[in-house]
Write a protein that holds these residues in place. Structure first.
Motif, PDB file in Angstrom:
ATOM      1  N   VAL A 123      -1.413  -3.151   1.851  1.00 18.74           N
ATOM      2  CA  VAL A 123      -2.176  -3.110   0.607  1.00 18.74           C
ATOM      3  C   VAL A 123      -1.242  -3.014  -0.592  1.00 18.74           C
ATOM      4  O   VAL A 123      -0.109  -2.513  -0.497  1.00 18.74           O
ATOM      5  CB  VAL A 123      -3.166  -1.921   0.586  1.00 18.74           C
ATOM      6  CG1 VAL A 123      -4.169  -2.039   1.723  1.00 18.74           C
ATOM      7  CG2 VAL A 123      -2.435  -0.591   0.652  1.00 18.74           C
ATOM      8  N   LEU A 124      -1.746  -3.493  -1.713  1.00 17.18           N
ATOM      9  CA  LEU A 124      -1.064  -3.359  -2.992  1.00 17.18           C
ATOM     10  C   LEU A 124      -1.986  -2.565  -3.904  1.00 17.18           C
ATOM     11  O   LEU A 124      -3.011  -3.071  -4.372  1.00 17.18           O
ATOM     12  CB  LEU A 124      -0.758  -4.735  -3.590  1.00 17.18           C
ATOM     13  CG  LEU A 124       0.115  -4.751  -4.853  1.00 17.18           C
ATOM     14  CD1 LEU A 124       1.501  -4.175  -4.553  1.00 17.18           C
ATOM     15  CD2 LEU A 124       0.236  -6.158  -5.408  1.00 17.18           C
ATOM     16  N   ARG A 125      -1.634  -1.296  -4.114  1.00 12.37           N
ATOM     17  CA  ARG A 125      -2.447  -0.443  -4.962  1.00 12.37           C
ATOM     18  C   ARG A 125      -2.064  -0.658  -6.425  1.00 12.37           C
ATOM     19  O   ARG A 125      -0.932  -1.014  -6.731  1.00 12.37           O
ATOM     20  CB  ARG A 125      -2.236   1.028  -4.583  1.00 12.37           C
ATOM     21  CG  ARG A 125      -2.595   1.359  -3.136  1.00 12.37           C
ATOM     22  CD  ARG A 125      -2.462   2.842  -2.900  1.00 12.37           C
ATOM     23  NE  ARG A 125      -2.821   3.228  -1.536  1.00 12.37           N
ATOM     24  CZ  ARG A 125      -1.960   3.652  -0.626  1.00 12.37           C
ATOM     25  NH1 ARG A 125      -0.672   3.770  -0.941  1.00 12.37           N
ATOM     26  NH2 ARG A 125      -2.356   3.977   0.582  1.00 12.37           N
ATOM     27  N   ARG A 126      -3.022  -0.398  -7.316  1.00  9.54           N
ATOM     28  CA  ARG A 126      -2.727  -0.557  -8.739  1.00  9.54           C
ATOM     29  C   ARG A 126      -3.373   0.551  -9.543  1.00  9.54           C
ATOM     30  O   ARG A 126      -4.405   1.102  -9.161  1.00  9.54           O
ATOM     31  CB  ARG A 126      -3.200  -1.916  -9.240  1.00  9.54           C
ATOM     32  CG  ARG A 126      -4.684  -2.200  -9.041  1.00  9.54           C
ATOM     33  CD  ARG A 126      -5.050  -3.559  -9.593  1.00  9.54           C
ATOM     34  NE  ARG A 126      -6.433  -3.907  -9.328  1.00  9.54           N
ATOM     35  CZ  ARG A 126      -7.027  -4.997  -9.802  1.00  9.54           C
ATOM     36  NH1 ARG A 126      -6.354  -5.830 -10.564  1.00  9.54           N
ATOM     37  NH2 ARG A 126      -8.293  -5.249  -9.504  1.00  9.54           N
ATOM     38  N   LEU A 127      -2.749   0.856 -10.685  1.00  8.94           N
ATOM     39  CA  LEU A 127      -3.224   1.952 -11.530  1.00  8.94           C
ATOM     40  C   LEU A 127      -2.866   1.634 -12.973  1.00  8.94           C
ATOM     41  O   LEU A 127      -1.730   1.250 -13.272  1.00  8.94           O
ATOM     42  CB  LEU A 127      -2.562   3.260 -11.099  1.00  8.94           C
ATOM     43  CG  LEU A 127      -3.119   4.556 -11.701  1.00  8.94           C
ATOM     44  CD1 LEU A 127      -4.541   4.817 -11.188  1.00  8.94           C
ATOM     45  CD2 LEU A 127      -2.219   5.735 -11.339  1.00  8.94           C
ATOM     46  N   PRO A 128      -3.829   1.772 -13.889  1.00 12.08           N
ATOM     47  CA  PRO A 128      -3.526   1.529 -15.303  1.00 12.08           C
ATOM     48  C   PRO A 128      -2.481   2.502 -15.838  1.00 12.08           C
ATOM     49  O   PRO A 128      -2.303   3.607 -15.320  1.00 12.08           O
ATOM     50  CB  PRO A 128      -4.883   1.737 -15.999  1.00 12.08           C
ATOM     51  CG  PRO A 128      -5.900   1.572 -14.920  1.00 12.08           C
ATOM     52  CD  PRO A 128      -5.249   2.077 -13.659  1.00 12.08           C
ATOM     53  N   VAL A 129      -1.836   2.103 -16.887  1.00  9.08           N
ATOM     54  CA  VAL A 129      -0.786   2.919 -17.505  1.00  9.08           C
ATOM     55  C   VAL A 129      -1.410   4.004 -18.369  1.00  9.08           C
ATOM     56  O   VAL A 129      -2.352   3.755 -19.120  1.00  9.08           O
ATOM     57  CB  VAL A 129       0.140   2.042 -18.370  1.00  9.08           C
ATOM     58  CG1 VAL A 129       1.199   2.895 -19.057  1.00  9.08           C
ATOM     59  CG2 VAL A 129       0.776   0.964 -17.521  1.00  9.08           C
ATOM     60  N   VAL A 130      -0.884   5.221 -18.246  1.00 12.71           N
ATOM     61  CA  VAL A 130      -1.257   6.331 -19.122  1.00 12.71           C
ATOM     62  C   VAL A 130      -0.137   6.496 -20.137  1.00 12.71           C
ATOM     63  O   VAL A 130       1.013   6.773 -19.753  1.00 12.71           O
ATOM     64  CB  VAL A 130      -1.458   7.639 -18.326  1.00 12.71           C
ATOM     65  CG1 VAL A 130      -1.792   8.790 -19.277  1.00 12.71           C
ATOM     66  CG2 VAL A 130      -2.556   7.467 -17.290  1.00 12.71           C
ATOM     67  N   PRO A 131      -0.410   6.321 -21.429  1.00 23.76           N
ATOM     68  CA  PRO A 131       0.667   6.310 -22.432  1.00 23.76           C
ATOM     69  C   PRO A 131       1.561   7.538 -22.437  1.00 23.76           C
ATOM     70  O   PRO A 131       2.770   7.429 -22.661  1.00 23.76           O
ATOM     71  CB  PRO A 131      -0.107   6.188 -23.762  1.00 23.76           C
ATOM     72  CG  PRO A 131      -1.399   5.537 -23.386  1.00 23.76           C
ATOM     73  CD  PRO A 131      -1.730   6.057 -22.022  1.00 23.76           C
ATOM     74  N   SER A 141      -4.665   7.172  -3.840  1.00 19.84           N
ATOM     75  CA  SER A 141      -6.123   6.990  -3.835  1.00 19.84           C
ATOM     76  C   SER A 141      -6.581   5.964  -4.869  1.00 19.84           C
ATOM     77  O   SER A 141      -7.776   5.871  -5.151  1.00 19.84           O
ATOM     78  CB  SER A 141      -6.806   8.336  -4.104  1.00 19.84           C
ATOM     79  OG  SER A 141      -6.390   8.868  -5.351  1.00 19.84           O
ATOM     80  N   SER A 142      -5.665   5.198  -5.419  1.00 23.43           N
ATOM     81  CA  SER A 142      -6.036   4.231  -6.454  1.00 23.43           C
ATOM     82  C   SER A 142      -6.587   2.946  -5.835  1.00 23.43           C
ATOM     83  O   SER A 142      -6.546   2.746  -4.614  1.00 23.43           O
ATOM     84  CB  SER A 142      -4.825   3.921  -7.331  1.00 23.43           C
ATOM     85  OG  SER A 142      -3.778   3.377  -6.552  1.00 23.43           O
ATOM     86  N   GLU A 143      -7.091   2.062  -6.672  1.00 25.20           N
ATOM     87  CA  GLU A 143      -7.679   0.803  -6.215  1.00 25.20           C
ATOM     88  C   GLU A 143      -6.646  -0.027  -5.459  1.00 25.20           C
ATOM     89  O   GLU A 143      -5.499  -0.143  -5.879  1.00 25.20           O
ATOM     90  CB  GLU A 143      -8.195   0.015  -7.418  1.00 25.20           C
ATOM     91  CG  GLU A 143      -8.872  -1.287  -7.063  1.00 25.20           C
ATOM     92  CD  GLU A 143      -9.310  -2.064  -8.286  1.00 25.20           C
ATOM     93  OE1 GLU A 143      -9.934  -3.132  -8.126  1.00 25.20           O
ATOM     94  OE2 GLU A 143      -9.040  -1.593  -9.413  1.00 25.20           O
ATOM     95  N   ALA A 144      -7.068  -0.607  -4.319  1.00 24.99           N
ATOM     96  CA  ALA A 144      -6.129  -1.332  -3.465  1.00 24.99           C
ATOM     97  C   ALA A 144      -6.577  -2.772  -3.248  1.00 24.99           C
ATOM     98  O   ALA A 144      -7.770  -3.042  -3.070  1.00 24.99           O
ATOM     99  CB  ALA A 144      -5.969  -0.625  -2.120  1.00 24.99           C
ATOM    100  N   ILE A 145      -5.630  -3.673  -3.244  1.00 27.50           N
ATOM    101  CA  ILE A 145      -5.853  -5.074  -2.906  1.00 27.50           C
ATOM    102  C   ILE A 145      -5.304  -5.282  -1.499  1.00 27.50           C
ATOM    103  O   ILE A 145      -4.131  -4.995  -1.232  1.00 27.50           O
ATOM    104  CB  ILE A 145      -5.121  -6.007  -3.890  1.00 27.50           C
ATOM    105  CG1 ILE A 145      -5.616  -5.760  -5.316  1.00 27.50           C
ATOM    106  CG2 ILE A 145      -5.306  -7.468  -3.501  1.00 27.50           C
ATOM    107  CD1 ILE A 145      -4.745  -6.409  -6.368  1.00 27.50           C
ATOM    108  N   VAL A 146      -6.129  -5.756  -0.571  1.00 28.93           N
ATOM    109  CA  VAL A 146      -5.697  -5.967   0.813  1.00 28.93           C
ATOM    110  C   VAL A 146      -4.958  -7.290   0.920  1.00 28.93           C
ATOM    111  O   VAL A 146      -5.487  -8.350   0.585  1.00 28.93           O
ATOM    112  CB  VAL A 146      -6.906  -5.951   1.773  1.00 28.93           C
ATOM    113  CG1 VAL A 146      -6.440  -6.230   3.202  1.00 28.93           C
ATOM    114  CG2 VAL A 146      -7.630  -4.611   1.703  1.00 28.93           C
TER     115      VAL A 146
END
Length: 232
Positions: A123-131, A141-146
């Motif tokens: 999986v490739l998980r992704r998470l938006p940037v927090v400034p 636990s972030s959103e994952a692309i299989v």
């Protein structure tokens, strides 16, 4: 009185014929099942080959575009990059295959699937940037692309070119983890093993901006801006 002889099969001949037919049917069914198994195995090989070829092509482009950016307000300005033996966390643009524009945190890892038939998944998980963040975030636990199903292990190694690769090019070594905050590795190698110990071909990815040793990325001009360097 003339006796008329009745012609036909005897019981022994009938049994022999039935046995022969049963034997021929068994041979035929075995041949059909063998052909089905061969076809299924060939299809499985083709699907697995397409799976790793497609996944490797995507990862080569995505990981290769990792940005060597720093937290400018932190002491020694560490890089936004964390390389472990089984996970890779990096900062990169959103590619056109996924969505449009922007940059995010990404993490490549192996995770268990909710479906038993799919086993563990790459999986490739992704998470938006927090400034205001000042450390690599936890993406577990972030959103994952299989990217692929039925994956057993992911092993990652990193090439350290040394402090001065121009004058001492033979000093480079491969390491299992990357904890160097002042620079990026120049190469990342991924080794993937499927369930059943079937291995994918090794994938070695050159990082396109690793030579910049950390920069401010200008998204408008799509270039890396190094402090003190002349840009045109």
């Amino acid at each position: 009185m003339r006796t008329i002889k009745q012609q036909g099969f005897t019981l022994i001949e009938l049994i022999a014929a039935i046995t022969l037919l049963a034997l021929l049917a068994a041979i035929l069914m075995g041949t059909v099942r063998g052909a089905e198994r061969s076809t299924t195995a060939a299809t499985d090989v083709v699907e697995r080959t397409e799976q790793y070829a497609r996944t490797q092509a995507f990862l080569r482009d995505h990981i290769g575009g990792a940005l060597p950016l720093r937290w400018r307000r932190e002491v020694n300005q560490p890089l936004k990059f964390n390389g472990q033996q089984s996970t890779l966390t990096y900062f990169a643009p959103v590619t056109s295959q996924i969505a449009e524009g922007g940059v995010m945190w990404w993490q490549l890892a192996v995770a268990k699937s909710s479906s038993p038939s799919k086993g563990s998944q790459l999986v490739l998980r992704r998470l938006p940037v927090v400034p205001d963040e000042k450390a690599v975030p936890d993406l577990a636990s972030s959103e994952a692309i299989v990217l692929a199903d039925n994956i057993e292990t992911l092993t990652i190694s990193y090439f350290d070119p040394g402090d001065d690769p121009l004058t001492n090019p033979d000093a480079g070594v491969w390491v299992d983890t990357w904890d160097e905050n002042s620079r990026m590795p120049t190469l990342v190698t991924l080794r993937v093993t499927e369930a059943g110990t079937r291995k994918w071909p090794d994938l070695t990815v050159p990082l396109k901006l690793s030579q910049a040793l950390g920069c401010n990325f200008d998204f408008q001009r799509q270039r890396c801006i190094i402090q003190g360097a002349v840009t045109r």
